[in-house]
Design an enzyme around this catalytic site. Structure first.
Site, PDB file in Angstrom:
ATOM      1  N   GLY A   8       0.837  -1.197   0.000  1.00  0.00           N
ATOM      2  CA  GLY A   8       0.000   0.000   0.000  1.00  0.00           C
ATOM      3  C   GLY A   8       0.869   1.243   0.000  1.00  0.00           C
ATOM      4  N   THR A  10       1.194   3.265   2.683  1.00  0.00           N
ATOM      5  CA  THR A  10       1.827   3.441   3.988  1.00  0.00           C
ATOM      6  C   THR A  10       2.543   2.160   4.409  1.00  0.00           C
ATOM      7  OG1 THR A  10       0.061   4.971   4.594  1.00  0.00           O
ATOM      8  CG2 THR A  10       1.439   4.156   6.388  1.00  0.00           C
ATOM      9  N   LYS A  13       1.800  -5.254   3.508  1.00  0.00           N
ATOM     10  CA  LYS A  13       1.251  -6.339   4.312  1.00  0.00           C
ATOM     11  C   LYS A  13       1.728  -7.670   3.742  1.00  0.00           C
ATOM     12  CE  LYS A  13      -1.827  -3.402   3.860  1.00  0.00           C
ATOM     13  NZ  LYS A  13      -1.709  -1.985   3.473  1.00  0.00           N
ATOM     14  N   GLY A  97      -7.270   1.234  -8.676  1.00  0.00           N
ATOM     15  CA  GLY A  97      -6.227   0.651  -7.821  1.00  0.00           C
ATOM     16  C   GLY A  97      -6.453  -0.842  -7.628  1.00  0.00           C
ATOM     17  N   ASP A  99      -5.760  -2.678  -5.215  1.00  0.00           N
ATOM     18  CA  ASP A  99      -6.299  -3.005  -3.878  1.00  0.00           C
ATOM     19  C   ASP A  99      -7.826  -2.911  -3.897  1.00  0.00           C
ATOM     20  OD1 ASP A  99      -6.152  -0.199  -4.170  1.00  0.00           O
ATOM     21  OD2 ASP A  99      -5.502   0.156  -2.112  1.00  0.00           O
ATOM     22  N   ARG A 100      -8.350  -1.917  -4.608  1.00  0.00           N
ATOM     23  CA  ARG A 100      -9.800  -1.760  -4.724  1.00  0.00           C
ATOM     24  C   ARG A 100     -10.385  -2.898  -5.549  1.00  0.00           C
ATOM     25  NH1 ARG A 100     -10.704   4.196  -6.899  1.00  0.00           N
ATOM     26  NH2 ARG A 100     -12.880   3.694  -6.444  1.00  0.00           N
ATOM     27  N   THR A 122      -4.513   4.721   3.833  1.00  0.00           N
ATOM     28  CA  THR A 122      -3.867   6.004   3.602  1.00  0.00           C
ATOM     29  C   THR A 122      -4.906   6.950   2.991  1.00  0.00           C
ATOM     30  OG1 THR A 122      -1.880   4.773   3.124  1.00  0.00           O
ATOM     31  CG2 THR A 122      -1.885   7.115   2.515  1.00  0.00           C
TER      32      THR A 122
HETATM   33  N1  LIG Z   1      -6.543   3.652  14.877  1.00  0.00           N
HETATM   34  C1  LIG Z   1      -5.863   4.535  14.147  1.00  0.00           C
HETATM   35  N2  LIG Z   1      -5.708   5.778  14.594  1.00  0.00           N
HETATM   36  C2  LIG Z   1      -5.050   6.679  13.878  1.00  0.00           C
HETATM   37  N3  LIG Z   1      -4.473   6.447  12.684  1.00  0.00           N
HETATM   38  C3  LIG Z   1      -4.604   5.230  12.192  1.00  0.00           C
HETATM   39  C4  LIG Z   1      -5.289   4.199  12.878  1.00  0.00           C
HETATM   40  N4  LIG Z   1      -5.253   3.082  12.118  1.00  0.00           N
HETATM   41  C5  LIG Z   1      -4.572   3.418  11.012  1.00  0.00           C
HETATM   42  N5  LIG Z   1      -4.188   4.685  11.050  1.00  0.00           N
HETATM   43  C6  LIG Z   1      -3.431   5.436  10.018  1.00  0.00           C
HETATM   44  O1  LIG Z   1      -4.166   5.362   8.822  1.00  0.00           O
HETATM   45  C7  LIG Z   1      -3.268   5.165   7.724  1.00  0.00           C
HETATM   46  C8  LIG Z   1      -3.560   3.913   7.029  1.00  0.00           C
HETATM   47  O2  LIG Z   1      -3.257   2.813   7.839  1.00  0.00           O
HETATM   48  P1  LIG Z   1      -3.842   1.351   7.572  1.00  0.00           P
HETATM   49  O3  LIG Z   1      -2.814   0.375   7.992  1.00  0.00           O
HETATM   50  O4  LIG Z   1      -5.163   1.160   8.160  1.00  0.00           O
HETATM   51  O5  LIG Z   1      -4.067   1.392   6.032  1.00  0.00           O
HETATM   52  P2  LIG Z   1      -3.444   0.573   4.918  1.00  0.00           P
HETATM   53  O6  LIG Z   1      -4.558  -0.216   4.365  1.00  0.00           O
HETATM   54  O7  LIG Z   1      -2.242  -0.165   5.358  1.00  0.00           O
HETATM   55  O8  LIG Z   1      -3.019   1.711   3.932  1.00  0.00           O
HETATM   56  P3  LIG Z   1      -2.174   1.442   2.657  1.00  0.00           P
HETATM   57  O9  LIG Z   1      -2.688   0.150   2.105  1.00  0.00           O
HETATM   58  O10 LIG Z   1      -2.447   2.605   1.795  1.00  0.00           O
HETATM   59  O11 LIG Z   1      -0.761   1.343   3.124  1.00  0.00           O
HETATM   60  C9  LIG Z   1      -1.852   5.195   8.286  1.00  0.00           C
HETATM   61  O12 LIG Z   1      -1.363   6.477   8.089  1.00  0.00           O
HETATM   62  C10 LIG Z   1      -2.062   4.832   9.744  1.00  0.00           C
HETATM   63  O13 LIG Z   1      -1.084   5.417  10.565  1.00  0.00           O
HETATM   64  C1  LIG Z   2      -6.827   5.077  -3.915  1.00  0.00           C
HETATM   65  C2  LIG Z   2      -5.700   4.201  -3.419  1.00  0.00           C
HETATM   66  C3  LIG Z   2      -4.523   5.076  -3.015  1.00  0.00           C
HETATM   67  C4  LIG Z   2      -6.216   3.461  -2.169  1.00  0.00           C
HETATM   68  O1  LIG Z   2      -5.223   2.659  -1.642  1.00  0.00           O
HETATM   69  C5  LIG Z   2      -5.289   3.143  -4.483  1.00  0.00           C
HETATM   70  O2  LIG Z   2      -6.344   2.334  -4.768  1.00  0.00           O
HETATM   71  C6  LIG Z   2      -4.781   3.790  -5.745  1.00  0.00           C
HETATM   72  O3  LIG Z   2      -3.662   4.235  -5.821  1.00  0.00           O
HETATM   73  N1  LIG Z   2      -5.672   3.830  -6.785  1.00  0.00           N
HETATM   74  C7  LIG Z   2      -5.365   4.358  -8.088  1.00  0.00           C
HETATM   75  C8  LIG Z   2      -6.398   5.360  -8.516  1.00  0.00           C
HETATM   76  C9  LIG Z   2      -7.831   4.835  -8.569  1.00  0.00           C
HETATM   77  O4  LIG Z   2      -8.177   3.811  -7.954  1.00  0.00           O
HETATM   78  O5  LIG Z   2      -8.639   5.478  -9.275  1.00  0.00           O
END
Ligand SMILES: Nc1ncnc2c1ncn2[C@@H]1O[C@H](COP(=O)(O)OP(=O)(O)OP(=O)(O)O)[C@@H](O)[C@H]1O
Ligand SMILES: CC(C)(CO)[C@@H](O)C(=O)NCCC(=O)O
Length: 193
Positions: A8, A10, A13, A97, A99-100, A122
Site C-alpha cells: 500500500g 503506507t 502487508k 487501484g 487493492d480496490r 492512507t
Molecule cells: N486507529 C488509528 N488511529 C489513527 N491512525 C490510524 C489508525 N489506524 C490506522 N491509522 C493510520 O491510517 C493510515 C492507514 O493505515 P492502515 O494500515 O489502516 O491502512 P493501509 O490499508 O495499510 O493503507 P495502505 O494500504 O495505503 O498502506 C496510516 O497512516 C495509519 O497510521
Molecule cells: C486510492 C488508493 C490510493 C487506495 O489505496 C489506491 O487504490 C490507488 O492508488 N488507486 C489508483 C487510482 C484509482 O483507484 O482510481
C-alpha cells in the site's frame, strides 16, 4: 507455501498461504523495511510469491529482485476489466487501484449482494458493487492521517498529539479538535453513501 504481499502507500502487508488453504498474516511493515522482512522468509520453503501493489514502482522492482535472487517465481496481480464475476466501472480499467479491484473481487465471491465497500487506509475509498457484480464506481478521499497532515502542514498554530481514540465530541483543545474533526469528517462521508 506461497507468500502473499500487498504493498500500500503506507504499509506493506505480508501473509503466508499454506497448501491446506490456511492463511496467516505475518505483519505490516513500512516500505523501507521490506527487504529486511522478506529475505529471511524466503528461506522457509516458499514456492511462489504473489503480490499486488499501489505503491511506487521501486517497491514492485524490489519484490521482483528479491524473488529473483532467491529463485522463487513471482506473480504480480493487476486490475482487470472483467473477471471473477466483477465488471470494473472504469473505462480505463487499469487505473482502478488493484487493492480496490481485489476487494471488489473478494466481496463478490463472499456475498453476491449489492454492497458499498468503505476502505480506510492512507486514502479513504468507496466502491459500489451491484448484485450482478457490476462495479458502479466509487470515491477517493484523504484518510485520517492524511487529513490531519494537510491541516498541520498548512497552518501555524494547529498541533496534534499521539493519542488516538474514537471520540467525535466537540473539543476544548487544539489536538482533540483536530483529531475529532477528522474522525467526524470520515464518519460524515461514510454516512453520505
Ligand atoms: N486507529 C488509528 N488511529 C489513527 N491512525 C490510524 C489508525 N489506524 C490506522 N491509522 C493510520 O491510517 C493510515 C492507514 O493505515 P492502515 O494500515 O489502516 O491502512 P493501509 O490499508 O495499510 O493503507 P495502505 O494500504 O495505503 O498502506 C496510516 O497512516 C495509519 O497510521
Ligand atoms: C486510492 C488508493 C490510493 C487506495 O489505496 C489506491 O487504490 C490507488 O492508488 N488507486 C489508483 C487510482 C484509482 O483507484 O482510481
Amino acid at each position: 507455501m506461497q507468500l502473499l504481499i500487498e504493498a500500500g502507500n503506507t504499509y506493506v502487508k505480508v501473509a503466508q498461504l499454506f497448501e491446506s488453504g490456511k492463511f496467516e498474516l505475518l505483519g505490516r511493515y513500512p516500505r523501507r523495511k521490506l527487504e529486511m522482512v522478506l529475505e529471511p522468509l524466503l528461506e522457509k520453503g516458499i514456492h511462489r510469491i504473489v503480490f499486488a501493489s499501489v505503491g511506487p514502482v521501486e517497491v514492485d522492482n524490489s519484490i521482483q529482485r528479491i524473488a529473483q535472487l532467491a529463485n522463487i517465481p513471482v506473480m504480480q496481480v493487476k486490475t482487470l476489466r472483467k473477471d471473477f464475476g466483477v465488471k470494473n466501472a472504469y473505462s480505463e480499467y487499469q487505473y482502478l487501484g488493484v487493492d480496490r479491484w481485489l476487494t471488489l473481487v473478494a466481496i463478490r465471491q463472499k456475498f453476491k449482494k449489492p454492497t458499498v465497500i468503505i476502505d480506510i487506509g492512507t486514502a479513504l475509498t468507496f466502491d459500489v458493487l451491484a448484485e450482478d457484480g457490476k462495479h458502479l464506481g466509487g470515491w477517493i478521499a484523504p484518510g485520517y492521517q492524511l487529513m490531519m497532515q494537510s491541516v498541520l502542514e498548512n497552518t501555524c498554530k494547529v498541533f496534534s498529539d499521539r493519542e488516538h481514540g474514537e471520540c467525535i465530541t466537540f473539543s476544548d483543545n487544539t489536538a482533540d479538535g483536530l483529531k475529532n474533526g477528522c474522525r467526524a469528517a470520515l464518519i460524515g462521508l461514510s454516512n453520505t453513501v
